[in-house]
Every structure is written in C-alpha cells, then in structure tokens.
Design a protein around this motif. Structure first.
Motif, mmCIF file in Angstrom:
data_model
loop_
_atom_site.group_PDB
_atom_site.id
_atom_site.type_symbol
_atom_site.label_atom_id
_atom_site.label_comp_id
_atom_site.label_asym_id
_atom_site.label_seq_id
_atom_site.Cartn_x
_atom_site.Cartn_y
_atom_site.Cartn_z
ATOM 1 N N PRO A 569 26.935 -6.407 39.283
ATOM 2 C CA PRO A 569 27.843 -6.536 38.135
ATOM 3 C C PRO A 569 29.312 -6.504 38.524
ATOM 4 O O PRO A 569 30.134 -7.167 37.881
ATOM 5 C CB PRO A 569 27.458 -5.357 37.233
ATOM 6 N N TRP A 570 29.674 -5.766 39.584
ATOM 7 C CA TRP A 570 31.081 -5.679 39.973
ATOM 8 C C TRP A 570 31.573 -6.965 40.646
ATOM 9 O O TRP A 570 32.777 -7.130 40.870
ATOM 10 C CB TRP A 570 31.327 -4.472 40.868
ATOM 11 N N LEU A 571 30.657 -7.877 40.978
ATOM 12 C CA LEU A 571 31.057 -9.157 41.554
ATOM 13 C C LEU A 571 31.038 -10.288 40.534
ATOM 14 O O LEU A 571 31.357 -11.431 40.877
ATOM 15 C CB LEU A 571 30.117 -9.537 42.715
ATOM 16 N N GLN A 572 30.670 -9.988 39.295
ATOM 17 C CA GLN A 572 30.519 -11.028 38.283
ATOM 18 C C GLN A 572 31.873 -11.601 37.864
ATOM 19 O O GLN A 572 32.711 -10.899 37.307
ATOM 20 C CB GLN A 572 29.805 -10.484 37.057
ATOM 21 N N PRO A 573 32.113 -12.885 38.141
ATOM 22 C CA PRO A 573 33.344 -13.507 37.646
ATOM 23 C C PRO A 573 33.296 -13.609 36.131
ATOM 24 O O PRO A 573 32.280 -13.992 35.546
ATOM 25 C CB PRO A 573 33.323 -14.904 38.295
ATOM 26 N N CYS A 574 34.404 -13.291 35.500
ATOM 27 C CA CYS A 574 34.424 -13.237 34.037
ATOM 28 C C CYS A 574 35.836 -13.540 33.567
ATOM 29 O O CYS A 574 36.803 -12.962 34.072
ATOM 30 C CB CYS A 574 33.980 -11.846 33.585
ATOM 31 N N CYS A 575 35.973 -14.455 32.613
ATOM 32 C CA CYS A 575 37.319 -14.807 32.146
ATOM 33 C C CYS A 575 37.713 -14.000 30.913
ATOM 34 O O CYS A 575 38.642 -14.351 30.200
ATOM 35 C CB CYS A 575 37.416 -16.299 31.864
ATOM 36 N N GLY A 576 36.997 -12.917 30.659
ATOM 37 C CA GLY A 576 37.338 -11.986 29.589
ATOM 38 C C GLY A 576 36.832 -10.623 30.001
ATOM 39 O O GLY A 576 36.309 -10.454 31.098
ATOM 40 N N PRO A 577 36.982 -9.624 29.165
ATOM 41 C CA PRO A 577 36.459 -8.304 29.516
ATOM 42 C C PRO A 577 34.933 -8.351 29.656
ATOM 43 O O PRO A 577 34.245 -8.816 28.762
ATOM 44 C CB PRO A 577 36.879 -7.422 28.339
ATOM 45 N N PHE A 578 34.431 -7.916 30.808
ATOM 46 C CA PHE A 578 32.986 -7.934 31.051
ATOM 47 C C PHE A 578 32.294 -7.004 30.045
ATOM 48 O O PHE A 578 32.770 -5.908 29.801
ATOM 49 C CB PHE A 578 32.704 -7.458 32.480
ATOM 50 N N PRO A 579 31.180 -7.377 29.426
ATOM 51 C CA PRO A 579 30.402 -8.607 29.655
ATOM 52 C C PRO A 579 30.739 -9.744 28.689
ATOM 53 O O PRO A 579 29.942 -10.666 28.544
ATOM 54 C CB PRO A 579 28.974 -8.115 29.426
ATOM 55 N N CYS A 581 32.127 -12.573 28.630
ATOM 56 C CA CYS A 581 32.648 -13.639 29.487
ATOM 57 C C CYS A 581 32.634 -14.958 28.724
ATOM 58 O O CYS A 581 31.633 -15.692 28.735
ATOM 59 C CB CYS A 581 31.806 -13.749 30.761
ATOM 60 N N TRP A 582 33.732 -15.259 28.063
ATOM 61 C CA TRP A 582 33.807 -16.502 27.311
ATOM 62 C C TRP A 582 35.227 -17.026 27.354
ATOM 63 O O TRP A 582 36.195 -16.290 27.157
ATOM 64 C CB TRP A 582 33.403 -16.295 25.849
ATOM 65 N N CYS A 583 35.374 -18.318 27.674
ATOM 66 C CA CYS A 583 36.674 -18.970 27.586
ATOM 67 C C CYS A 583 36.480 -20.475 27.592
ATOM 68 O O CYS A 583 35.458 -20.985 28.061
ATOM 69 C CB CYS A 583 37.610 -18.554 28.728
ATOM 70 N N ASP A 584 37.460 -21.190 27.073
ATOM 71 C CA ASP A 584 37.467 -22.649 27.081
ATOM 72 C C ASP A 584 38.922 -23.084 27.167
ATOM 73 O O ASP A 584 39.559 -23.378 26.163
ATOM 74 C CB ASP A 584 36.792 -23.208 25.830
ATOM 75 N N GLN A 585 39.438 -23.101 28.395
ATOM 76 C CA GLN A 585 40.856 -23.396 28.602
ATOM 77 C C GLN A 585 41.149 -24.882 28.653
ATOM 78 O O GLN A 585 42.304 -25.278 28.773
ATOM 79 C CB GLN A 585 41.327 -22.723 29.894
ATOM 80 N N GLU A 586 40.110 -25.721 28.619
ATOM 81 C CA GLU A 586 40.333 -27.154 28.710
ATOM 82 C C GLU A 586 39.745 -27.882 27.512
ATOM 83 O O GLU A 586 39.338 -29.030 27.607
ATOM 84 C CB GLU A 586 39.713 -27.693 30.001
ATOM 85 N N SER A 587 39.721 -27.206 26.357
ATOM 86 C CA SER A 587 39.081 -27.794 25.180
ATOM 87 C C SER A 587 39.805 -29.043 24.698
ATOM 88 O O SER A 587 39.213 -29.898 24.039
ATOM 89 C CB SER A 587 39.027 -26.765 24.046
#
Length: 590
Positions: A569-579, A581-587
C-alpha cells in the motif's frame, strides 16, 4: 550518349548520393557503412499479437494493410524470437539485449510477470537500456504506451523503475498493463483469485468469531469481549474488501501517467487510442530537427480488447479481429506522422509483438486470443514456437532493400546492439549482451545470423534450446521441459491463464524432445535415435552450449519473486488521498 551527357548524369547521381548521405549523416565514401548514421528510430510493439494474425505472415481474413505495406517496403523476418513467452521478461530482454534471467526479471514461484503497479520489483537500476545509450548520444527518447516493468522501490513516488529512470526523456502511457480486470471483464487475471482468498479468510475469521461468541455466551471461555469484537470487525472488513475488490484493482493498476504525474485514474479507455496517437504526432513534431528514438508500445491486442466504436464489428473474427484491425489503423496513423514531417526516409521503423498470441483467452466457445498459425502453443507455453515466434519487420526506405524475406534465427534482443551502433553508441563491454547486430544480415552483407544458439526460458528455468547448424542448414530445437496441455485438444493448459513452468503441470523429457525446425516448423514430429542419425550428436552439442551459457550467469535478485511482486500500500501511486485515487486532468483533450 555523348560524354557531356554521361558526365552530367554521373554528376547528378553523385549529387543524389551525396545529398542522401548528408541527410543520413553518412560520409559519401562510406555509404555502405551505416554504423553511426544516426537515423530516427521508431519501434512499434504489439501486445499478445499472434504471428499469423497479420496479412504479410499469412492471414487472409484479418485486414492489416498498413503493417503489410511496411513489410512490402522493408524486410520481413520469419524466424524472429522473443526471449520469453510472457510480457515482463520479454520486454526487459528487448530493452537490454540480455536474457531476462541476467537482470533478474524472472521469478521462481509461478508469478511470471509483475502482478501489481504497487509492487517493489522491477527493472534494476544498474541495467542499461538502448534508450539510455541513445539519450547519452543526444537522441530525444520517448515511450508511449505500455511499460509493465515496475515503478517504485521504497515510496510511492521514488520512480526507481520508471521509464524516465531508464533512458526515456518522455513517457506517456500505462505503467502497468492492460488487463481484463481494468475493464471488469469476465476474464480476470487476478480478481477471481483474490476473491477466493478473501472469501476463504472471511469464512475462517467468521467461524473463529462465532466460536468465540458462543464460548463467551455459554461461559465455556473466560475471555473478554475484545477478541470477539476484533475478529468480527476483521470478518466484516474482509467481506467488504471482497465485495469491492474489482474497483480496487481498477484504481490500483489501470491509470495513465505523463512522465512522473498521474493524469487519469482510472483510465477512460475509449479515449486512450486517440490520445496515444496525438502524443505520437506531438513527439515527432517536437523532435523533427534532431534524431529521436520513439518506442510505441501498444495496449492492443491484450484482453480485454478495448476497441473504439469505429472498429467494433468491422472484422470477420469478432472482437479480437476488430482489435487487430484497429491496431493496424493506429500503425498507419503513426507512419503518417513521419510522412507529415518529411521524416520517412530518415527513420528506421521496426514492428514486432512482445510474444505470441494467447490460446488461454477463451470464454465459453469464444476465443479472444491470437492465432499463431502453424506454430505449436502460444503465450506462456514455455519454449513452444507459438509463444515465442513473433513478427519482425524492419523498414528504412532507400537504405534497406524492399520486399526481402530473411529466414535466419533472429531475436528481439538484437534490436539493442543494432540501434546502439546505428546511433554511434557503444555496446556495453562490462556485461554479457545476448543480442546481435542485425545490420549485416539486413543489408545482405552476412549470409547467416550471428546466433548459433538461442535459449528459451520459462521463469528462471531453461525449457528449450535451438541450435542453428549453419553448415547443414538445419535449425534443431531441443525441449527439456514442456507444459502439460489439456486433453481436450484445444492446446490450452490445465485451468490456468498462463501455463506453469514447473511442478506437476509440466513434463520433464528424458531423453529430451528433438525437432528439426527447418523441416518441421510446427514441432509436430519429435525425432528419436531411431529416426534421426544425428540425435546424440545434436544433444551433446546443445548440452555443451547450455553448460557454456550457464558459466556466464551471475546470481542476481529475482525481481518477480515473493514480496517484491506483492501489492504494497505504501507504494501505491495515487493522484488523491489514498485510497481515494481518482483524477482526470486531461478531460478536455479528446
């Protein structure tokens, strides 16, 4: 023709050759010597494509006009071999020119590829890729698409295995691999197994909680309520996790990165194809004034066969055929990017697959994997030809002959020394490089491949060896171990997405199986001492080669073993606070 006319023609010919040489960075007096000519390098790799899925390798019903045109304008390799029959080790060998056992990109416990993005295993930092060497020689280097060679070592953003740490200036793509789980498909690489384990643990803990509760209520156990409450909460957590395991996998593994930043988690796959093509066009346009290396690593044609609406139902072979035809269209768009910028004649283009098509990708009576033609076996099936013989097309207009076919043994590992020397770099001298420079063979300066032996590993175990006995024109194949096929005759293994390499599901052959691929490429008729006078001579020579090869191996950590290939879990890439993990920067970019 008068002397003046002849002189003018000679001068025009000289001028044309000089201009071509100038464009390619080659001295006019050494036009036939391309070492250090510094062309652009465009590498195209399909995922799980069967060698017989494309027209130029014999398919008459799936339409692949762009790949076929590339072959017609270039050279087609018919005995082109992957260093492994599954993704992670094959790709590691491709990038380094070395058998994956040398870098430790193999396992010994059945997990043959990286299982999670958040695993600590991956490309060792001391390995040298061709991208790193070309980067050091001034090339712009880019990777667009699939990586599947690891991401982090100790924290969620140390990026020790990231493409940018291995010679690529630019990365846009998927750090893991497109899996059935990403589309919550019925055919799942790990969801079903995780659900089984979680349900088993739930039943064990729930039984323990009930036992403790009953003992407490009947006064048979003089304990506090703490273990009862604790075990009950663990049981509830396990049940909840089991219920949400599918979306958890989607968020954990199925995301898009631009360099070190996550841009889309989870991925919107219907937009991925257009975004990859836009990225290719942008990279070529940005770097057209300098030599570049671009590795386009397609997500096609791996299950779940994500295909855009334009191609759904377009082929005669269901969803798989649709996906292959869409990939061919993508190849055409990538090649158009070169044409648009006037770079076609200054670019060496190479097309291949990381290994053979999957025979295990079957739901009900529908086959969702590739076709390996006459070759036996497929993805994950040890050393059988169907899993390791792949397309190999090399095109460089005006430099390499058009329409030529080469039937000599070659390897994906050969790309390493070939592009390094074309770029004016040096092949590393401090380690064993198993690939061989393809240029003499491609240019017709060499009659035979430099490969006398090629070894076929399954995990860290040697399953088979091929020997190119040049003086006899024979290609011998010796199998020491083969997977057990299911008796239904479909060519699949027992209840596995990928065949095991060891244990009771493989056969150890004594004496080994022997085939002459030059006469029996389908590996249909094993030779015996009674049917082949050279049987013992071949066995002895191959055994000697194996012994010599093993002397060159060094002990290295196996990156796909044990905890290195487990979710952390400490290696999980996440674009928000774990867990979360949700983002859409290229919508906005479609």
């Amino acid at each position: 023709m008068g002397r003046l006319e002849h002189a003018c023609l000679s001068f025009r010919s000289w001028l044309a050759v000089t201009a071509a040489a100038f464009l390619l960075g080659v001295r006019p007096s050494a036009c036939s010597d391309l070492t250090g000519s510094r062309p652009n390098i465009l590498l195209l790799m399909a995922d799980d494509l069967g060698i017989a899925d494309i027209g130029c390798y014999g398919n008459a019903t799936i339409r692949t006009p762009n790949i076929d045109r590339l072959a017609a304008r270039g050279i087609r390799l018919t005995q082109h071999i992957a260093a492994a029959s599954v993704c992670t080790p094959s790709r590691a060998a491709f990038l380094t020119g070395r058998y994956p056992i040398r870098s430790g990109m193999v396992s010994s416990n059945g997990y043959r590829v990286l299982q999670w993005t958040a695993a600590s295993g991956g490309f060792p930092t001391n390995e040298t890729t061709f991208a790193k060497i070309l980067q050091d020689k001034g090339y712009a280097t880019g990777l667009i698409g699939k990586w599947h060679l690891g991401l982090n070592c100790e924290s969620s953003d140390d990026h020790c295995h990231h493409p940018l740490h291995h010679g690529f200036d630019h990365f846009y793509g998927m750090p893991f691999s497109l899996m059935g789980d990403c589309a919550q498909w019925d055919m799942s690489e790990k969801r079903a197994g995780l659900e089984r384990k979680l349900n088993l643990c739930f039943h064990i803990v729930a039984f323990a909680a009930l036992t403790l509760t009953a003992g407490k209520l009947t006064r048979l156990l003089s304990i506090s309520w703490t273990p009862v409450i604790g075990s009950t909460m663990v049981a509830i957590l396990l049940l909840t996790t089991s219920y949400f395991v599918s979306p958890l996998i989607v968020h954990a593994d199925c995301f898009l990165m631009r360099n070190h930043s996550i841009t889309e988690q989870p991925m919107h796959f219907q937009r991925t194809t257009s975004r990859f093509l836009k990225e290719v066009s942008s990279f070529v346009r940005r770097n057209k004034q300098r030599p570049f290396l671009l590795f386009v690593s397609f997500l096609h044609v791996h299950t779940p066969l994500v295909t855009t609406e334009k191609f759904l139902g377009a082929s005669l072979h269901g969803l798989y055929g649709d996906n292959v035809e869409e990939m061919d269209w993508m190849v055409g768009r990538v090649l158009d990017s070169l044409d648009t910028e006037g770079l076609t004649n200054r670019t060496l283009v190479y097309f291949t697959s990381d290994h053979g098509g999957s025979l295990e990708s079957q739901l009900g009576n529908k086959q969702y994997g590739g076709w390996n033609g006459i070759y036996r076996g497929g993805k994950g099936m040890g050393g059988w030809e169907g899993g390791i013989r792949v397309p190999g097309i090399v095109c460089w207009p005006g430099v390499l002959p058009a329409g030529r076919v080469i039937q000599e043994p070659t390897s994906l590992m050969d790309v390493f020394p070939t592009v390094v020397q074309l770029a004016g770099g040096q092949v590393p001298q401090d380690r064993v490089i198993d690939g061989r420079d393809l240029l003499p063979l491609l240019l017709g300066k060499a009659q035979h491949s430099d490969h006398e032996f090629l070894l076929h590993y399954c995990e860290n175990l040697l399953h088979a060896v091929r020997w190119h006995q040049r003086d006899r024109g024979a290609v011998w194949k010796v199998h020491y171990v083969t997977p057990r096929f299911h008796p239904d005759g479909a060519g699949a293994c027992y209840g596995k997405m990928v065949c095991p390499c060891s244990g009771d599901k493989v056969i150890h052959h004594e004496p080994p199986l022997l085939f002459d691929l030059s006469r029996d490429p389908s590996e249909a008729h094993a030779l015996t001492p009674a049917t082949e006078p050279l049987f013992y001579e071949v066995m002895e020579r191959v055994a000697q080669a194996v012994k010599e090869h093993r002397r060159t191996l060094s002990l290295v950590p196996l990156q796909l073993d044990g905890s290195d290939n487990s979710w952390k879990p400490w290696l999980q890439p996440c674009c928000g606070p774990f867990p979360l993990c949700w983002c859409d920067q290229e919508s906005d970019s479609q």
